[in-house]
Design a protein around this motif. Structure first.
Motif, PDB file in Angstrom:
ATOM      1  N   THR A 287       0.832  -1.205   0.000  1.00  0.00           N
ATOM      2  CA  THR A 287       0.000   0.000   0.000  1.00  0.00           C
ATOM      3  C   THR A 287       0.865   1.253   0.000  1.00  0.00           C
ATOM      4  N   ASN A 288       1.925   1.253   0.802  1.00  0.00           N
ATOM      5  CA  ASN A 288       2.836   2.394   0.824  1.00  0.00           C
ATOM      6  C   ASN A 288       3.404   2.678  -0.562  1.00  0.00           C
ATOM      7  N   LEU A 289       3.803   1.632  -1.248  1.00  0.00           N
ATOM      8  CA  LEU A 289       4.376   1.808  -2.587  1.00  0.00           C
ATOM      9  C   LEU A 289       3.328   2.320  -3.574  1.00  0.00           C
TER      10      LEU A 289
ATOM     11  N   ALA B  27       3.012   6.035  -2.699  1.00  0.00           N
ATOM     12  CA  ALA B  27       4.193   6.870  -2.939  1.00  0.00           C
ATOM     13  C   ALA B  27       4.654   6.839  -4.380  1.00  0.00           C
ATOM     14  N   MET B  28       4.568   5.676  -5.012  1.00  0.00           N
ATOM     15  CA  MET B  28       5.098   5.519  -6.371  1.00  0.00           C
ATOM     16  C   MET B  28       4.053   4.806  -7.231  1.00  0.00           C
ATOM     17  N   PRO B  29       2.956   5.502  -7.556  1.00  0.00           N
ATOM     18  CA  PRO B  29       1.844   4.865  -8.282  1.00  0.00           C
ATOM     19  C   PRO B  29       2.218   4.394  -9.680  1.00  0.00           C
TER      20      PRO B  29
ATOM     21  N   THR C  35       4.225  -6.283 -10.270  1.00  0.00           N
ATOM     22  CA  THR C  35       5.474  -7.050 -10.308  1.00  0.00           C
ATOM     23  C   THR C  35       6.634  -6.240  -9.740  1.00  0.00           C
ATOM     24  N   GLU C  36       6.681  -4.966 -10.090  1.00  0.00           N
ATOM     25  CA  GLU C  36       7.746  -4.103  -9.587  1.00  0.00           C
ATOM     26  C   GLU C  36       7.630  -3.918  -8.075  1.00  0.00           C
ATOM     27  N   ARG C  37       6.406  -3.776  -7.586  1.00  0.00           N
ATOM     28  CA  ARG C  37       6.216  -3.625  -6.142  1.00  0.00           C
ATOM     29  C   ARG C  37       6.653  -4.891  -5.411  1.00  0.00           C
TER      30      ARG C  37
ATOM     31  N   ILE D 111      15.468   7.528  -1.282  1.00  0.00           N
ATOM     32  CA  ILE D 111      14.606   6.345  -1.377  1.00  0.00           C
ATOM     33  C   ILE D 111      14.211   6.086  -2.827  1.00  0.00           C
ATOM     34  N   ARG D 112      13.886   7.130  -3.565  1.00  0.00           N
ATOM     35  CA  ARG D 112      13.525   6.948  -4.976  1.00  0.00           C
ATOM     36  C   ARG D 112      14.668   6.316  -5.768  1.00  0.00           C
ATOM     37  N   ALA D 113      15.888   6.696  -5.424  1.00  0.00           N
ATOM     38  CA  ALA D 113      17.040   6.157  -6.141  1.00  0.00           C
ATOM     39  C   ALA D 113      17.213   4.664  -5.886  1.00  0.00           C
ATOM     40  N   ARG D 114      16.887   4.211  -4.653  1.00  0.00           N
ATOM     41  CA  ARG D 114      17.030   2.796  -4.282  1.00  0.00           C
ATOM     42  C   ARG D 114      15.845   2.411  -3.388  1.00  0.00           C
ATOM     43  N   PRO D 115      14.660   2.248  -3.971  1.00  0.00           N
ATOM     44  CA  PRO D 115      13.464   2.030  -3.140  1.00  0.00           C
ATOM     45  C   PRO D 115      13.522   0.777  -2.278  1.00  0.00           C
TER      46      PRO D 115
END
Length: 318
Positions: free
Chosen positions: A65-67, A70-72, A77-79, A292-296
């Motif tokens: 849910t956080n992902l 934050a990063m819709p 698969t990526e999550r 965090i965006r650089a290395r989630p």
């Protein structure tokens, strides 16, 4: 100066409940096992164990849910890949913890750590006076205090005690061993906050991990969402006009880490203290978000960082 050090320290203490003694016995056995194997092996075991079990636990739904919040732009698969990486990093951090004190700097290969931006550490060590270090639960964050201390810029920290006082003593002993010259650990809460304020006021250095939700904090933006955020670091920095040094740890491999130290942050100066505290708090959140965006996969996405309403809405429309 008061630090978090008043709890029972051994499993022979009669005030420690029997189940806690059993838990401590298991923890001590695990630590002894991890100490006996190579740091990279301990890291690999921790990573594989946690990345195999962690994604199956209910708390991983919070991370998903956080992902999504934050990063819709990420697909399912990526999550899943990121969540598996979160657990891998957490397991490696635990596995490496007993070896932190023995990791050497600038080794050519294998276990060890390196520091970029070390000139900023040398500068604050030379100038003296209060300094605030800011970071989050990123990479192996346990490497920050001992790594920075090697440059004469060691800092005290805030500390959340483990529920089991015997396990708590083990953890603090490991941290003290890594530091070599231990510095105070301030208990989270009103008393710890007062002690930390006094510590900084008398010219000392303090490090804070500020990436978790604080219900009685101030509202700032985090991943373009409203997020209640602790303003204490910004308030202290503006009160004492002391440097704020951002830094975090990148994982390069098993028990191989890089401490990234950035230049001191620029202070806002609007003439309105409340606005300045809010602006500096926001700037700190922005730095955390960039890392965090650089290395989630390197951040702990396992806690509820945003308001409850966002979680309810997100779960309704997933």
């Amino acid at each position: 100066m008061t630090s978090a050090s008043s709890s029972p320290t051994t499993d022979k203490d009669p005030s420690v409940p029997f189940l806690m003694k059993l838990e401590a016995l298991a923890a001590r056995g695990a630590l002894q096992l991890l100490r006996q194997i190579r740091p990279e092996t301990a890291s690999n075991i921790g990573g594989r164990l946690c990345s195999g079990i962690g994604p199956l636990l209910p708390v991983s739904k919070v991370a998903d849910t956080n992902l999504r919040l934050a990063m819709p732009e990420l697909n399912k698969t990526e999550r899943k890949r990121i969540i598996k990486g979160v657990w891998d990093n957490l397991g490696r951090t635990v596995g490496e913890f007993p070896h932190i004190a023995s990791l050497k700097e600038d080794t050519l290969a294998g276990p060890g750590f390196e520091v970029t931006g070390k000139e900023h550490l040398l500068a604050v060590a030379k100038s003296g006076g209060p300094v605030l270090f800011v970071s989050g639960h990123i990479g192996n964050w346990e490497m920050l205090p001992p790594g920075v201390a090697k440059y004469g810029a060691g800092f005290a920290s805030f500390y959340r005690a483990a529920a089991n006082p015997v396990v708590d003593r083990m953890i603090r002993d490991l941290r003290d061993a890594a530091m070599q010259d231990p510095l105070p650990l301030f208990a989270k809460g009103a008393k710890g906050a007062k002690d930390a304020l006094r510590w900084v006021a008398t010219g000392h250095r303090l490090g804070m991990l500020v990436d978790q939700k604080m219900n009685d904090g101030i509202e700032a933006r985090f991943f373009n969402r409203p997020a209640m955020t602790a303003p204490a670091l910004a308030a202290m920095a503006l009160k004492f006009r002391c440097p704020v040094i951002p830094g975090h740890v990148q994982r390069l491999g098993p028990a191989r880490l890089r401490i990234v130290v950035e230049p001191p942050m620029t202070f806002p100066d609007t003439g309105n203290r409340q606005n300045d505290v809010a602006a500096l708090t926001q700037a700190i959140n922005d730095r955390l978000e960039a890392w965090i965006r650089a290395r989630p996969e390197s951040w702990l996405w396992l806690h509820r960082r945003w308001p409850k309403e966002l979680y309810r809405m997100s779960n309704q429309f997933k």
